[in-house]
Design a protein around this motif. Sequence first.
Motif, PDB file in Angstrom:
ATOM      1  N   ARG A 500      -8.403   1.299   9.939  1.00 20.37           N
ATOM      2  CA  ARG A 500      -7.539   2.467  10.124  1.00 20.37           C
ATOM      3  C   ARG A 500      -6.255   2.313   9.311  1.00 20.37           C
ATOM      4  O   ARG A 500      -5.785   3.275   8.679  1.00 20.37           O
ATOM      5  N   THR A 501      -5.693   1.093   9.301  1.00 16.46           N
ATOM      6  CA  THR A 501      -4.489   0.851   8.505  1.00 16.46           C
ATOM      7  C   THR A 501      -4.778   1.020   7.025  1.00 16.46           C
ATOM      8  O   THR A 501      -3.971   1.595   6.277  1.00 16.46           O
ATOM      9  N   LEU A 502      -5.940   0.520   6.591  1.00 14.85           N
ATOM     10  CA  LEU A 502      -6.317   0.666   5.183  1.00 14.85           C
ATOM     11  C   LEU A 502      -6.461   2.135   4.813  1.00 14.85           C
ATOM     12  O   LEU A 502      -5.994   2.573   3.748  1.00 14.85           O
ATOM     13  N   ARG A 503      -7.099   2.915   5.683  1.00 11.85           N
ATOM     14  CA  ARG A 503      -7.238   4.350   5.425  1.00 11.85           C
ATOM     15  C   ARG A 503      -5.869   5.024   5.355  1.00 11.85           C
ATOM     16  O   ARG A 503      -5.605   5.849   4.464  1.00 11.85           O
ATOM     17  N   ASN A 504      -4.983   4.675   6.298  1.00  6.52           N
ATOM     18  CA  ASN A 504      -3.653   5.285   6.310  1.00  6.52           C
ATOM     19  C   ASN A 504      -2.872   4.949   5.047  1.00  6.52           C
ATOM     20  O   ASN A 504      -2.165   5.806   4.490  1.00  6.52           O
ATOM     21  N   ARG A 505      -2.967   3.714   4.582  1.00  5.97           N
ATOM     22  CA  ARG A 505      -2.251   3.330   3.367  1.00  5.97           C
ATOM     23  C   ARG A 505      -2.804   4.076   2.152  1.00  5.97           C
ATOM     24  O   ARG A 505      -2.047   4.527   1.289  1.00  5.97           O
ATOM     25  N   ALA A 506      -4.125   4.183   2.080  1.00  5.63           N
ATOM     26  CA  ALA A 506      -4.739   4.892   0.954  1.00  5.63           C
ATOM     27  C   ALA A 506      -4.337   6.363   0.962  1.00  5.63           C
ATOM     28  O   ALA A 506      -4.021   6.941  -0.095  1.00  5.63           O
ATOM     29  N   GLU A 507      -4.322   6.988   2.137  1.00  4.99           N
ATOM     30  CA  GLU A 507      -3.958   8.395   2.211  1.00  4.99           C
ATOM     31  C   GLU A 507      -2.466   8.601   1.953  1.00  4.99           C
ATOM     32  O   GLU A 507      -2.071   9.610   1.359  1.00  4.99           O
ATOM     33  N   ALA A 508      -1.632   7.650   2.382  1.00  4.79           N
ATOM     34  CA  ALA A 508      -0.201   7.754   2.091  1.00  4.79           C
ATOM     35  C   ALA A 508       0.059   7.631   0.592  1.00  4.79           C
ATOM     36  O   ALA A 508       0.887   8.364   0.029  1.00  4.79           O
ATOM     37  N   MET A 509      -0.659   6.713  -0.068  1.00  7.24           N
ATOM     38  CA  MET A 509      -0.507   6.569  -1.508  1.00  7.24           C
ATOM     39  C   MET A 509      -0.979   7.832  -2.224  1.00  7.24           C
ATOM     40  O   MET A 509      -0.344   8.300  -3.179  1.00  7.24           O
ATOM     41  N   SER A 510      -2.079   8.404  -1.751  1.00  6.27           N
ATOM     42  CA  SER A 510      -2.582   9.633  -2.350  1.00  6.27           C
ATOM     43  C   SER A 510      -1.588  10.774  -2.166  1.00  6.27           C
ATOM     44  O   SER A 510      -1.362  11.571  -3.090  1.00  6.27           O
ATOM     45  N   HIS A 511      -0.966  10.843  -1.004  1.00  3.79           N
ATOM     46  CA  HIS A 511       0.013  11.914  -0.760  1.00  3.79           C
ATOM     47  C   HIS A 511       1.236  11.745  -1.650  1.00  3.79           C
ATOM     48  O   HIS A 511       1.772  12.733  -2.180  1.00  3.79           O
TER      49      HIS A 511
END
Length: 648
Positions: A500-511
Amino acid sequence: MHKAAPVDRSGQLWILASVVLTLLPLLPRLTLEVGVIASLPLLWQGWRLRNASPTPTPNRLVLLLMAVVAVAATVARYGTAFGRTPGLALLAMLLGLKLLETRTRRDAHITIQLCFFVQLGYFLIEQSVVTALSAFAACILALTALLRVEQPDLSLKPALSGSARMVGIALPLAALLFVLFPRIDSPLWSMPSDGASATTGMSDRMRPGTIADLSLSGEIAFRVEFSGPIPPPAERYFRGPVMSHFDGMEWQSRPAIRAASLPHGSRRIDYVITLEPNQNRWLFALEHATPRDGQTLDAANVLLASAAVRTRVRTALTSFTDARIGLDISPTHLATNLELPAGSNPRVAAFGARLRQDNPAPADRVAAALNFLRKGDFVYTLSPPRLGRNAADDFLFETRQGFCEHFANAFTVLMRSAGVPARVVAGYQGGEVNPIDGTLVVRQSDAHAWSEVWLAERGWVRVDPTAAAAPRRIDGGLTASLPASDPIPGLVRIESQWLRTLRNRAEAMSHAWNTWILGYNAQRQRDLFAGLGFDADWRNLTIGLVASGALWQAAVWVGMFRSRRRQTPAERAWQLLLRKLGQHGIEPAISEGPIAFAARAGTIHPEWHEALADFAARYARLTYGPTAPAAEAEALRLDINAWLTRTF
């Protein structure tokens, strides 16, 4: 005329690796048949090169037939060979064919240039950070392959270092172009639509099952950044299409006949929404949003963009969630929200009549219907039993299992049967806060449907029948309300904390990428330079771009001049050799490495071939290879001087 220098087996392997890495990010975005046709030449080339003595390349007739097949497959699949996706599909297939006929360094140059062109084509399909990283990696490998083709004895580390150095010199200039190049609010060109880039999402039609299908997707619908505290889940209703026409099976939106009056209230929420492409005009704003420049508010108080959202849209919005809407609705328009097809859902019609008889006040009828849902043992599920033609009857009195659209459909029909004007609203509810960047991420799995009823002196009031039967759906989201056996997208139901943390970091970077890179438009450019005290006029930007580019080029030249070291004995001897050969009309080309030059000079004077090949190989090893003992450089100098003395 000398024969073009051939590419050795090692160089061809480098080119093959470059083509594979270039096509790898593109093939999943193309159709299966295109991927197969594009992959066959790569497999063929790999099979040819697996042995020390590769088999001959296919003849030109075979390559021509394969090219015809590639064009035919493109036209058959896309209906044309032009446009964004068809053009890239055709180019991907032809790149593999060019790889098969690559024999000489000239062929290698063309193949690698095509790789660069395909890498640029990535961004015609998607401009995400993953796309940028894929293009960067493929570009580094293509540059390394180019260096390796030019200098066959160059080892891996110097080749990669040379590629990284070239990219490092180019990156500041690319940054200057990004910041200073005059931005315009519309594309410089318009590419033919190929129909392959449409994004599915919310529809203006609803029947039981449509939103449940949409909720199976974990794709992001939009992101929201709030200027203040994030509202609690129970207040996160993002309105989309409002459907007031019912034919007995399906709800549909009615065409907007006028603009609604602007909402006013005391509870103001300011936020910025980044909406993904959905091919519709809805902006999915919180209740009740006020329009900005280029936006409109239709008669159903739905916030609309000026055109369909075909690219990512980022806009600042303001909503007054306590506003009252629909107070000025006409009796004729109000009557349309009481219409029901004759003879449909007779059991719900009878139940509505009883509610109307027992509860004279419309608000009491609404409360009684919600109480029926709370106590009726209804089950919230993505996999309900199939319903018949009278879906509201079957759901309320038979199956009692359904998703949000089942509840909204049945409740709205019940309210109309009870004499309360009602309509269905589709949109999104809830969302998940990303702790990395603090944004609210709303996915397709958060798609939701609810009802609005019209009450005198209150106007249109949101009523969510799903919340009455399954309150955990509103407060905890989809995963909290569905049984574990129901299918839920993997991106939504992630139990592992590190995943979940990995997904959140990837989505934050994408944003962040979408906001600061893709969102750098003409307005942001004007704001940036206004903050620096400059006018972002195109003339000023052009002057700044030319001046800063010239300064960077001068800095590179100065750096190269300062980094030049004194020539080694091997370099002095090699330069002497070049001068002597130049006196006899044999000079290296600008792009010609020492080994390639020696091979060409040896074809002009065969009697020099063996000596020149030996000198070039030793010089390249000393110059571009690992550090060698000083004695080797001195030995090369002595051997070249001795050969020159004997020959000239």
